[in-house]
Design an enzyme around this catalytic site. Structure first.
Site, PDB file in Angstrom:
ATOM      1  CE  LYS A 177      -1.745   2.864   2.959  1.00 30.67           C
ATOM      2  NZ  LYS A 177      -1.721   4.028   2.078  1.00 30.67           N
ATOM      3  N   GLY A 229       6.908   5.605   7.927  1.00 27.07           N
ATOM      4  CA  GLY A 229       6.016   6.760   8.000  1.00 27.07           C
ATOM      5  C   GLY A 229       6.222   7.482   9.320  1.00 27.07           C
ATOM      6  CB  SER A 230       4.188   9.999  11.035  1.00 29.18           C
ATOM      7  OG  SER A 230       2.964   9.293  11.067  1.00 29.18           O
ATOM      8  CB  VAL A 233       0.892   6.431  11.100  1.00 27.51           C
ATOM      9  CG1 VAL A 233       0.347   5.220  10.363  1.00 27.51           C
ATOM     10  CG2 VAL A 233       0.007   7.645  10.844  1.00 27.51           C
ATOM     11  N   GLY A 234       3.044   4.908  13.059  1.00 27.77           N
ATOM     12  CA  GLY A 234       3.813   3.701  13.389  1.00 27.77           C
ATOM     13  C   GLY A 234       3.323   3.057  14.680  1.00 27.77           C
ATOM     14  CD  GLU A 251      13.656   1.787   9.508  1.00 26.18           C
ATOM     15  OE1 GLU A 251      14.079   2.857   9.986  1.00 26.18           O
ATOM     16  OE2 GLU A 251      14.226   0.703   9.666  1.00 26.18           O
ATOM     17  CD  GLU A 386       9.619  13.671  10.968  1.00 26.51           C
ATOM     18  OE1 GLU A 386       8.506  13.167  11.170  1.00 26.51           O
ATOM     19  OE2 GLU A 386      10.544  13.070  10.388  1.00 26.51           O
TER      20      GLU A 386
HETATM   21  P1  NAD Z   1       2.274   8.746   7.468  1.00 25.82           P
HETATM   22  O1  NAD Z   1       2.622   8.088   8.746  1.00 25.82           O
HETATM   23  O2  NAD Z   1       1.193   9.752   7.466  1.00 25.82           O
HETATM   24  O3  NAD Z   1       1.833   7.639   6.385  1.00 25.82           O
HETATM   25  C1  NAD Z   1       2.668   6.562   6.038  1.00 25.82           C
HETATM   26  C2  NAD Z   1       1.825   5.477   5.382  1.00 25.82           C
HETATM   27  O4  NAD Z   1       0.966   4.907   6.363  1.00 25.82           O
HETATM   28  C3  NAD Z   1       0.916   5.965   4.260  1.00 25.82           C
HETATM   29  O5  NAD Z   1       0.882   5.010   3.233  1.00 25.82           O
HETATM   30  C4  NAD Z   1      -0.428   6.075   4.963  1.00 25.82           C
HETATM   31  O6  NAD Z   1      -1.523   5.996   4.080  1.00 25.82           O
HETATM   32  C5  NAD Z   1      -0.373   4.880   5.879  1.00 25.82           C
HETATM   33  N1  NAD Z   1      -1.292   4.916   7.024  1.00 25.82           N
HETATM   34  C6  NAD Z   1      -1.878   5.988   7.596  1.00 25.82           C
HETATM   35  N2  NAD Z   1      -2.604   5.599   8.663  1.00 25.82           N
HETATM   36  C7  NAD Z   1      -2.474   4.253   8.772  1.00 25.82           C
HETATM   37  C8  NAD Z   1      -2.959   3.285   9.684  1.00 25.82           C
HETATM   38  N3  NAD Z   1      -3.748   3.622  10.711  1.00 25.82           N
HETATM   39  N4  NAD Z   1      -2.596   1.996   9.513  1.00 25.82           N
HETATM   40  C9  NAD Z   1      -1.773   1.632   8.501  1.00 25.82           C
HETATM   41  N5  NAD Z   1      -1.278   2.520   7.608  1.00 25.82           N
HETATM   42  C10 NAD Z   1      -1.623   3.817   7.734  1.00 25.82           C
HETATM   43  O7  NAD Z   1       3.627   9.346   6.903  1.00 25.82           O
HETATM   44  P2  NAD Z   1       3.889  10.224   5.592  1.00 25.82           P
HETATM   45  O8  NAD Z   1       3.345  11.597   5.796  1.00 25.82           O
HETATM   46  O9  NAD Z   1       3.469   9.477   4.377  1.00 25.82           O
HETATM   47  O10 NAD Z   1       5.498  10.282   5.578  1.00 25.82           O
HETATM   48  C11 NAD Z   1       6.240  11.162   6.369  1.00 25.82           C
HETATM   49  C12 NAD Z   1       6.800  10.477   7.594  1.00 25.82           C
HETATM   50  O11 NAD Z   1       7.564   9.332   7.198  1.00 25.82           O
HETATM   51  C13 NAD Z   1       7.760  11.343   8.385  1.00 25.82           C
HETATM   52  O12 NAD Z   1       7.483  11.230   9.749  1.00 25.82           O
HETATM   53  C14 NAD Z   1       9.131  10.745   8.068  1.00 25.82           C
HETATM   54  O13 NAD Z   1      10.115  10.957   9.045  1.00 25.82           O
HETATM   55  C15 NAD Z   1       8.797   9.316   7.914  1.00 25.82           C
HETATM   56  N6  NAD Z   1       9.836   8.622   7.158  1.00 25.82           N
HETATM   57  C16 NAD Z   1      10.702   7.812   7.849  1.00 25.82           C
HETATM   58  C17 NAD Z   1      11.735   7.164   7.192  1.00 25.82           C
HETATM   59  C18 NAD Z   1      12.679   6.262   7.924  1.00 25.82           C
HETATM   60  O14 NAD Z   1      13.326   5.439   7.281  1.00 25.82           O
HETATM   61  N7  NAD Z   1      12.813   6.353   9.238  1.00 25.82           N
HETATM   62  C19 NAD Z   1      11.888   7.355   5.820  1.00 25.82           C
HETATM   63  C20 NAD Z   1      11.001   8.196   5.146  1.00 25.82           C
HETATM   64  C21 NAD Z   1       9.972   8.823   5.830  1.00 25.82           C
END
Ligand code: NAD
Length: 498
Positions: A177, A229-230, A233-234, A251, A386
């Site tokens: 996804k 992701g964030s 959400v993680g 991550e 962040e």
């Molecule tokens: P996000 O957490 O909003 O979304 C990430 C993904 O999770 C998207 O595909 C989103 O649709 C999905 N998602 C949202 N809610 C969910 C849920 N409840 N269950 C499962 N999946 C869900 O993040 P973003 O805005 O897409 O990306 C930015 C973030 O990603 C920043 O915090 C950044 O630091 C982080 N990031 C981390 C790394 C790393 O390797 N540590 C690398 C790149 C980005």
């Protein structure tokens, strides 16, 4: 006006519309009049079909010899390379970062795919001596089954490659996804895998939002969840996956620090901080959003850094003269603007930037000025949280020890760096910064695919991607004992005494 292209989910070897009948639009963040395409707004029913397909395909895929699985991945790597320019242009159009950076993003996918395909002929286990005679002992890696892959928008091709390629080489199948902000790059990525010969059901893609993610993270047929992701959400992903004991690889966010010591090469440090702070418009998990500078070089560093940031050309990333693109979305831009206000309210000194760019060539996009706060107290929110935008906070310090304490004083632990000419200082900082990645005389970005990538504290949950570390996420160990003595030999009991 031309009709926008409609893109489908990929389930069980076929491009199919969502059962919901709903779609969403993908627009260019540099010019929202530019409609890139229409994608499927999927639901749990689509996820269910994708997981069922992945589960069926796993029965055969896990038995394909790893070097043969790898052959397909080598072919995929060559196809990524052949289509690099086309994919980079698509990515700049949907994500916003400048072409040179999107070329780098595709290159990372190429590098990762070649590297991981090589693992098809390695994937080493251990053979060890047995404590008993005529007994053989070894360990092998085995796949886990269906992997749920959930990715963000800032590295729309590199991050999917970090997860999907090692998952496949280890013999797992995938339900993917991508972020709804960058579905075209995900589409391009999956199409290459199909063209390279990955069998039906082995890779499935379902586009959509949180409900799609939740369906993936809660389904008992899924064995591994790999999420980038964030941190917010993680945490939800971790909780959702816990009841079914999935292996969860997270991550998450970062608040990375560059430390500039009094003996640093300042020109080099300014170059590094500019690239680290404003590259990808600050939307990297490894962005150098905090710069801690020794008081003896504080003024010359700040003067030079601010002058260079002011001179950056902000605009559409497809224009070769542009150095910094837009924020990825209105939401992201609003977050940046909110933090600029938070910084000002906290008493941080804004010395350049701070405003949305809204006139002329910027009128239809999500542009923000490169922004610098100076004299920032490390306790302020702009120095701890962040922001994920073109905002850098500069904090003065009096010693290396103080710089290290400030560097470690946040809840994240992804990347850190030091500029110094003194090897002793460099080694001390390298040892004492509790992060997953560390640089000397370079900014906080620049990871290569053959070393582990990931962070400590609230950035990660102990796993790493890339390098051989990725195999730990997508395989598990089986220890095997072969007794060729022809009699019962009891470990720990029938051991010979000399
Ligand atoms: P996000 O957490 O909003 O979304 C990430 C993904 O999770 C998207 O595909 C989103 O649709 C999905 N998602 C949202 N809610 C969910 C849920 N409840 N269950 C499962 N999946 C869900 O993040 P973003 O805005 O897409 O990306 C930015 C973030 O990603 C920043 O915090 C950044 O630091 C982080 N990031 C981390 C790394 C790393 O390797 N540590 C690398 C790149 C980005």
């Amino acid at each position: 006006m031309a009709t926008p292209e409609v893109h489908h989910n990929f389930i069980d070897g076929a491009w199919v519309p969502s059962m919901s009948g709903q779609t969403f639009e993908n627009r260019n963040p540099a010019n929202t009049d530019d409609l890139i395409g229409v994608f499927q707004q999927s639901t749990a029913a689509d996820v269910d079909a994708a997981i069922a397909a992945a589960e069926r395909a796993y029965r055969e895929w896990r038995l394909v010899p790893a070097p043969i699985r790898a052959e397909m991945l080598f072919r995929a790597a060559q196809m990524f390379a052949a289509r690099k320019e086309e994919f980079a242009r698509d990515m700049t159009r949907e994500m916003g970062k400048v072409l040179n950076e999107t070329r780098g993003d595709v290159q990372e996918a190429i590098d990762m795919t070649f590297y991981m395909a090589g693992e098809g002929r390695r994937m080493f286990g251990q053979t060890v001596p047995s404590e008993l005679r005529n007994k053989f002992a070894m360990s092998v890696r085995q796949p886990l089954g269906v992997c749920a892959i959930i990715t963000p928008w800032n590295f729309p091709m590199a991050i999917p490659s970090w997860k999907i390629v090692p998952a496949l080489v280890c013999g797992n199948t995938v339900v993917f996804k991508p972020s709804s902000n960058t579905p075209l790059s995900a589409h391009n990525f999956v199409k290459v895998l199909i063209d390279a010969g990955i069998p039906k059901g082995v890779v499935n893609m379902v586009t959509g939002d949180a409900d799609v993610g939740t369906a993936m993270t809660t389904d008992p047929r899924v064995s591994v969840v790999s999420f980038t992701g964030s941190t917010t959400v993680g945490r939800l992903v971790n909780q959702a996956a816990a009841p079914t004991f999935k292996k969860v690889h997270l991550e998450m966010g970062g608040k990375n620090v560059v430390m500039i010591m009094e003996d640093a090469n300042l020109e080099l440090a300014v170059d590094g901080c500019l690239w680290g702070g404003f590259g990808t418009s600050g939307q990297r998990c490894t962005a150098a959003s905090r710069v801690v500078v020794h008081e003896k070089v504080y003024k010359p560093f700040v003067d030079a850094f601010v002058a260079r940031a002011k001179a950056l050309t902000v605009g559409d990333g497809l224009d070769p003269k542009v150095e910094m693109g837009p924020s990825n979305s209105e939401t992201q831009l609003q977050t940046v603007m909110r933090y600029v206000k938070i910084g000002q309210d906290e008493g941080a000194k804004l010395v350049t930037g701070g405003k949305r760019l809204a006139g002329g060539a910027h009128a239809k996009g999500f542009f923000h000025e490169p922004t610098i706060f100076v004299d920032v107290d490390p306790k302020m929110r702009v120095a701890r949280e962040e922001i994920f935008g073109p905002v850098v906070s500069i904090v003065p310090c009096r010693s290396l020890d103080e710089a290290i304490a400030i560097g470690n004083g946040v809840e994240y632990g992804l990347s850190a760096s030091i500029y110094t000419q003194d090897i002793n200082r460099a080694f001390q900082a390298m040892r004492d910064l509790y992060t997953g990645i560390f640089y000397v005389n370079a900014p906080t970005i620049g990871a290569e695919v053959h070393l582990p990538f990931g962070g400590t504290k609230h950035t990660g949950n102990g796993h790493r991607e890339a390098g051989v570390a990725a195999l730990e996420v997508f395989s598990e160990w089986k220890s095997i004992y072969i007794d060729f003595s022809g009699r019962l030999q009891r470990a720990q009991i029938d051991v010979e005494q000399l």
